[in-house]
Design an enzyme around this catalytic site. Structure first.
Site, PDB file in Angstrom:
ATOM      1  N   ASN A  10      17.879   5.350  -6.857  1.00 22.17           N
ATOM      2  CA  ASN A  10      18.899   5.592  -7.879  1.00 22.17           C
ATOM      3  C   ASN A  10      18.331   6.290  -9.108  1.00 22.17           C
ATOM      4  O   ASN A  10      19.069   6.756  -9.971  1.00 22.17           O
ATOM      5  CB  ASN A  10      19.573   4.275  -8.286  1.00 22.17           C
ATOM      6  CG  ASN A  10      18.598   3.238  -8.800  1.00 22.17           C
ATOM      7  OD1 ASN A  10      17.524   3.033  -8.217  1.00 22.17           O
ATOM      8  ND2 ASN A  10      18.934   2.585  -9.886  1.00 22.17           N
ATOM      9  N   LYS A 125      12.629   2.948   9.476  1.00 22.80           N
ATOM     10  CA  LYS A 125      12.797   3.491   8.126  1.00 22.80           C
ATOM     11  C   LYS A 125      13.826   4.614   8.110  1.00 22.80           C
ATOM     12  O   LYS A 125      13.614   5.673   8.708  1.00 22.80           O
ATOM     13  CB  LYS A 125      11.456   4.006   7.611  1.00 22.80           C
ATOM     14  CG  LYS A 125      11.465   4.397   6.144  1.00 22.80           C
ATOM     15  CD  LYS A 125      11.536   3.185   5.249  1.00 22.80           C
ATOM     16  CE  LYS A 125      11.407   3.571   3.790  1.00 22.80           C
ATOM     17  NZ  LYS A 125      11.615   2.428   2.911  1.00 22.80           N
ATOM     18  N   LYS A 271      11.146  -5.185  -1.226  1.00 23.78           N
ATOM     19  CA  LYS A 271      10.820  -5.353  -2.648  1.00 23.78           C
ATOM     20  C   LYS A 271      10.264  -6.756  -2.902  1.00 23.78           C
ATOM     21  O   LYS A 271       9.247  -6.931  -3.590  1.00 23.78           O
ATOM     22  CB  LYS A 271      12.060  -5.097  -3.511  1.00 23.78           C
ATOM     23  CG  LYS A 271      12.525  -3.660  -3.478  1.00 23.78           C
ATOM     24  CD  LYS A 271      13.878  -3.479  -4.144  1.00 23.78           C
ATOM     25  CE  LYS A 271      14.281  -2.024  -4.176  1.00 23.78           C
ATOM     26  NZ  LYS A 271      14.275  -1.334  -2.895  1.00 23.78           N
TER      27      LYS A 271
END
Length: 309
Positions: A10, A125, A271
């Site tokens: 983002n 991925k 994360k």
């Protein structure tokens, strides 16, 4: 403090025009951290960008010009240069606007992986554009791509995502950081390479940028790993009526929530895993997961999810 900042998608956008606009906003919270006297190392993703470059080169190879097909590792290197060029110029401009005398550079980084990593047997991925199921199946048939549905957002090409073992250019990055410069490194998780004798050979894969950021943070003995994302805090029961945002997570708590399936693969899961790995790598190290514009507030304990040993 020495801080590795891992930028999420983002912060970059999906087209050159969009990226050029977004990096100006991205530069401000990064320079906020620098202005407070922190040493900042910047990492970033490259999913849309490397997919765009790869697709463009494929299409160009089929035109009358017969442009040579570009291997996927080279597309990754191109994306590092293209994203780094935009980022370093935006950050440089913001530094000069604040009369901060610091230099910034992008290091095209190769990240070493194990050729026997099981990820090569199970590509996961996502890269490049989103497709409908019909479009994705057509691409898979025509080009031999492996395609999978991506978190309810559409279908995408997937490639292997091996874990990083080492960073080939680590001493160059270290020298620049210790000389007081700002470095953009392990862009897109770095170009994945395997060692064969003295050679480094690129492989068609994408290393998760959160794991690559964690690896360079360990190597550089950073105090903080800040993993930036679209949300201010990590949440359990995400999107449900009983959603709960978390201010602080111990490694033990985070692992328990992972086992309970609270974090989506390809989204929050890597994360949290990277944050755990960094927090437990050495006493006193901390990881913070938060939104880009909240990074400085997070360091000061006012927001974000702090992950500690």
């Amino acid at each position: 403090m020495r801080i590795v900042v891992a930028l999420g998608g983002n912060a970059l956008g999906k087209t050159p025009k969009e990226q050029l606009k977004l990096v100006k906003k991205t530069a401000k919270p990064i320079v906020d951290l620098i202005e407070k006297g922190n040493e900042v190392i910047i990492a970033h993703g490259n999913g849309p960008q490397v997919g765009m470059i790869n697709l463009a080169m494929e299409i160009a190879s089929k035109t009358e010009a017969k442009t040579p097909e570009m291997p996927f590792p080279e597309c990754g290197a191109m994306s590092q240069g293209y994203i780094g060029y935009h980022l370093q110029n935006a950050i440089r401009e913001e530094l000069l606007n604040r009369n901060i005398d610091k230099e910034i550079a992008t290091v095209i980084t190769q990240v070493i992986v194990d050729k026997n990593d099981p990820a090569f047997e199970n590509p996961t991925k996502p890269i490049g554009a989103f497709y409908s199921k019909e479009e994705a199946e057509k691409l898979a048939k025509e080009k031999g791509y492996i395609v999978k549905e991506d978190a309810g957002r559409g279908w995408r090409r997937v490639v292997p995502s091996p874990l990083p073992i080492d960073v080939a250019e680590k001493e160059i990055v270290r020298t620049l950081v210790e000389s007081g410069h700002i470095v953009i490194t392990v862009g897109g998780g770095g170009v994945p390479v395997v060692k064969e004798g003295n050679k480094l050979i690129g492989v068609p894969a994408v290393i998760d940028k959160d794991f690559a950021s964690e690896k360079i943070a360990e190597i550089l003995d950073a105090d903080y790993l800040i993993i930036l994302t679209a949300v201010e805090k990590v949440a359990i029961n995400f999107g449900k009526p009983n959603q709960k945002e978390l201010d602080k997570l111990t490694v033990e708590q985070a692992q328990k929530y992972i086992e309970e399936g609270h974090f989506a693969p390809g989204s929050m899961l890597p994360k949290v895993k990277a944050a755990i790995k960094f927090a437990q790598s050495k006493e006193g190290r901390k990881a913070l997961i938060t939104a880009l514009e909240k990074a400085a507030d997070g360091i000061e304990g006012r927001t974000g999810t702090l992950v500690v040993k």
